[in-house]
Enzyme design. Structure first.
Site, short mmCIF file in Angstrom:
data_model
loop_
_atom_site.label_atom_id
_atom_site.label_comp_id
_atom_site.label_asym_id
_atom_site.label_seq_id
_atom_site.Cartn_x
_atom_site.Cartn_y
_atom_site.Cartn_z
N TYR A 87 -5.62 -6.56 14.27
CA TYR A 87 -4.59 -7.36 13.92
C TYR A 87 -4.55 -8.70 14.51
O TYR A 87 -4.90 -8.56 15.94
CB TYR A 87 -3.31 -6.87 13.97
CG TYR A 87 -2.82 -5.54 13.02
CD1 TYR A 87 -2.82 -5.72 11.66
CD2 TYR A 87 -2.36 -4.23 13.48
CE1 TYR A 87 -2.59 -4.75 10.82
CE2 TYR A 87 -2.21 -3.16 12.61
CZ TYR A 87 -2.52 -3.81 11.17
OH TYR A 87 -1.83 -2.61 10.13
N ARG A 137 1.42 -2.90 6.65
CA ARG A 137 2.32 -2.10 6.94
C ARG A 137 3.37 -2.98 8.03
O ARG A 137 4.40 -2.30 8.34
CB ARG A 137 1.46 -0.88 8.02
CG ARG A 137 0.82 -0.14 7.06
CD ARG A 137 -0.29 0.70 8.02
NE ARG A 137 -1.63 -0.15 8.06
CZ ARG A 137 -2.44 0.56 8.52
NH1 ARG A 137 -2.55 1.68 9.01
NH2 ARG A 137 -3.77 -0.38 8.59
N ASP A 140 0.91 -1.08 0.04
CA ASP A 140 0.10 0.14 -0.06
C ASP A 140 0.95 1.21 -0.05
O ASP A 140 1.01 2.00 0.87
CB ASP A 140 -1.04 0.13 1.30
CG ASP A 140 -2.10 -1.26 1.11
OD1 ASP A 140 -1.97 -1.68 -0.01
OD2 ASP A 140 -2.89 -1.48 2.22
N LYS A 185 -12.12 -4.17 -4.67
CA LYS A 185 -13.19 -4.54 -4.15
C LYS A 185 -14.54 -4.13 -4.77
O LYS A 185 -15.25 -3.21 -4.37
CB LYS A 185 -13.36 -3.95 -2.51
CG LYS A 185 -11.94 -4.55 -1.85
CD LYS A 185 -12.23 -4.32 -0.08
CE LYS A 185 -11.14 -4.90 0.40
NZ LYS A 185 -9.92 -4.12 0.28
N ASP A 237 -20.50 -2.95 -7.28
CA ASP A 237 -21.75 -2.15 -7.94
C ASP A 237 -22.50 -3.05 -8.91
O ASP A 237 -22.41 -4.38 -9.03
CB ASP A 237 -21.07 -0.95 -8.87
CG ASP A 237 -21.82 0.14 -8.76
OD1 ASP A 237 -23.06 0.02 -9.07
OD2 ASP A 237 -21.40 1.42 -8.62
#
Ligand code: S5P
Length: 469
Positions: free
Chosen positions: A420, A439, A242, A297, A300
Site C-alpha cells: 500500500y 479495503r 470486493d 484481468k 488468454d
C-alpha cells in the site's frame, strides 16, 4: 568537428560569462543556436552532420523539427535529402483545423525528431507525444548538442534513442585546443555541467497537463467520459467493491456513488450474481454518474477471451464500462475480444491494461510494462488506460493511469503480498490519475465519510500535480 566548434564560437552561438538560465541557475556557458540561420554555410554543415547521425541509425520516413530553432535545420535536411517533413506548431491555431502537426503522413510512419540543444529532453518528448497521438512512430531524435543533463536517459525511458553531434565536453576540448578559451574557463564550464547533471527526469508530460486538455486527446468515448466525470465530480476515486454479495455492492454504490468516478468489481466473487441485479447496479451507476469496471484481468488467447467477455453466465460486455486485461498474450487478444470494427462494445467498453502490479515480487518489471505500453498504443482504439505503479509507462495524455494498492492507514500492505501507499504518494510520486481504494474504504465503519476523505485527498493531490509541476 573542431572547425564547427570554433565557427559556433566565432559567431557567438557559444558564449562564456554569467548567464541566468530558465531554471534560475547561473551558467558560465550559453548556447544560442538561433544565430545559425544567419550563416548559411554553418547551417548547411550542421544539417549535414545531423543527417549523418539519423541516416546511420534509423528508418526515416519523415522528419520533424522542434520549434523554433530546429525548424530551418529540419527544412534543410528535408530538402537536401528529399525526406518529407512535418511541421509542429507550438500552439494549436484558434481557427481552422486546430492541428498541431501539419503535413502529409500515414499512421505507422517513422519520424525522426530534430532539435538544436537537449538538456532534459522535455521539448523533444512533447513533440513526440503530439506525433504519437497521430499514430506516427517516434524512435529516434537527433540533436546538435546534448548537454548531458538527463535528456538521453529520459528519452530512452520513452522509447526514443537520442543521437548527438556534440557534447559540451567535446565543444570545450575543441575550443581549448584552438586557444579560444583558456583552461580555467574550460574547467569552470565542465565543473558546472558535471555539478548540474539533473537526476533522470520523472517529468512525464502527461502528469502535468490539464484534465480538459487530456480529455481532448482521448481516442475512446469511455476515456472522455471518465475525464468529464472527474472534472464534474472533482473526484479521482475508484472504489474496489470486493464484496461477495451483489446486493451489498448495490447498497455500497448507492451510498458512495456521489463521491466516486469508478466502481470496480470482481464479478466472479459474487455469490448472488444475476443479470437482473447487475443491471440494477448499472442503474445506480447511471443515476450517480460513475463507471462500472469489471476487474476480470483477461489473459488468454483471443478466442477464449472473446467468449469470456461476451458470453457465459456474466455476459460482461453487456454491462461493463471498463474491463481490465493483462497484456501478456499480446495485442491480438485485445483487438479480437471486442469483435470487429462494427461491434458496439468497442465504443461502450474500454480496456485497461495491467502494466504493473502492486504485489511484492510481481513479474511485471519495467521492460514488460514498457513493451506492453507500446503495443497498447497500437490498440488505442479500445485501450483507455492502464493499471500501473509508476508514471513513465505511458506519456500518452489521453490514457488514464489507475493505481491500486492505495490505503491511508499506516499499514504497508496485507499479509498476502499486497503493498500500500497513500493517495498523495500514488498521485504525486507514482503518476496515478485514478486511485483505487478497496479495503481501506469498504472495511471502514463509515464508508461515506471515508469515501469523502479519499476523494478530497486524491483530488487535492491531482490538482497539486497539475498546477505545480
Ligand atoms: O496490481 C494490482 C491490480 C489490481 S486491479 N493490484 C490490485 O490490488 N488490484 C486490485 O485492486 C485488486 O484486485 C483489488 O480489487 C484492489 C485492491 O484492493 P485493496 O483492498 O488491497 O485496496
Amino acid at each position: 568537428m573542431d572547425e564547427l566548434a570554433v565557427k559556433l564560437f566565432d559567431i557567438q552561438a557559444v558564449k562564456f560569462g554569467s548567464f541566468t538560465l530558465k531554471s534560475g541557475q547561473v551558467s558560465p556557458i550559453y548556447f544560442d543556436f538561433r544565430l545559425i540561420v544567419s550563416y548559411p554555410a554553418i547551417l548547411e554543415k550542421v544539417a549535414g552532420l545531423l543527417w549523418k547521425k539519423c541516416s546511420n541509425n534509423a528508418t526515416v520516413d519523415l522528419i520533424c523539427g522542434v520549434p523554433y530553432t530546429a525548424l530551418p535545420i529540419a527544412t534543410l535536411i528535408s530538402v537536401t535529402n528529399r525526406v518529407p517533413m512535418l511541421l509542429r506548431r507550438k500552439e494549436a491555431k484558434e481557427y481552422g483545423t486546430k492541428k498541431l502537426i501539419e503535413g502529409d503522413f500515414r499512421p505507422g510512419m517513422n519520424c525522426i525528431i530534430v532539435e538544436d540543444v537537449v538538456t532534459t529532453g522535455t521539448s523533444v518528448l512533447e513533440t513526440a507525444i503530439e506525433l504519437r497521438k497521430l499514430g506516427i512512430q517516434v524512435t529516434h531524435a537527433i540533436v546538435l548538442l546534448d548537454r548531458r543533463q538527463g535528456g538521453k536517459e529520459n528519452l530512452s525511458k520513452h522509447g526514443i534513442e537520442l543521437s548527438s553531434v556534440f557534447h559540451v565536453e567535446e565543444i570545450m576540448a575543441s575550443l581549448e585546443k584552438q586557444s579560444k578559451v583558456d583552461h580555467k574557463v574550460a574547467e569552470e564550464v565542465m565543473n558546472f555541467i558535471r555539478g548540474n547533471r539533473q537526476p533522470i527526469l520523472n517529468r512525464n508530460p502527461r502528469l502535468h497537463v490539464s484534465l480538459e486538455e487530456r480529455r481532448s486527446s482521448c481516442k475512446h468515448p469511455i476515456a472522455s467520459r471518465l475525464f468529464d466525470l472527474m472534472l464534474a465530480k472533482k473526484s479521482n476515486l475508484c472504489v474496489a467493491a470486493d464484496l461477495t454479495s451483489l446486493d451489498d455492492v448495490i447498497t455500497l454504490a448507492e451510498s458512495i456513488g456521489p463521491k466516486i468516478v469508478v466502481l470496480k468489481i470482481h464479478v466472479d466473487i459474487l455469490e448472488d450474481f444475476s443479470l437482473t441485479k447487475i443491471m440494477q447496479l448499472k442503474e445506480v451507476a447511471r443515476a450517480h454518474e460513475f463507471l462500472l469496471m469489471e476487474d476480470r484481468k483477461f489473459a488468454d488467447i483471443a478466442n477464449t477471451v472473446q467468449q469470456q467477455f461476451h458470453g457465459g453466465v456474466y455476459r460482461i460486455s453487456e454491462w461493463a464500462d471498463l474491463i481490465t486485461a493483462h497484456p501478456l498474450p499480446g495485442p491480438e487478444m485485445i483487438t479480437h475480444m471486442f469483435g470487429d470494427s462494427s461491434s458496439d462494445s468497442r465504443r461502450t467498453c474500454g480496456c485497461v491494461l495491467v502494466l504493473e502490479m502492486s504485489t511484492k515480487n510481481a513479474l511485471t518489471n519495467e521492460d514488460y510494462a514498457k513493451e506492453a505500453a507500446k503495443w497498447g498504443l497500437i490498440a488505442s482504439d479500445v485501450v483507455t488506460g492502464f493499471v500501473g505503479q509508476s508514471a513513465p509507462q505511458s506519456d500518452f495524455p489521453g490514457w488514464v493511469q489507475f493505481t491500486p494498492g492505495v490505503n491511508s492507514s499506516s499499514v504497508s500492505g496485507d499479509s498476502k503480498g499486497q503493498q500500500y501507499c497513500s493517495p498523495a504518494k500514488a498521485v504525486l510520486e507514482r503518476g496515478a490519475d485514478i486511485i483505487i481504494v478497496g479495503r481501506g474504504l469498504i472495511k471502514s465503519p463509515d464508508v461515506v465519510a471515508t469515501a469523502e476523505t479519499y476523494r478530497s485527498e486524491g483530488w487535492a493531490a491531482l490538482t497539486q500535480r497539475i498546477t505545480n509541476p
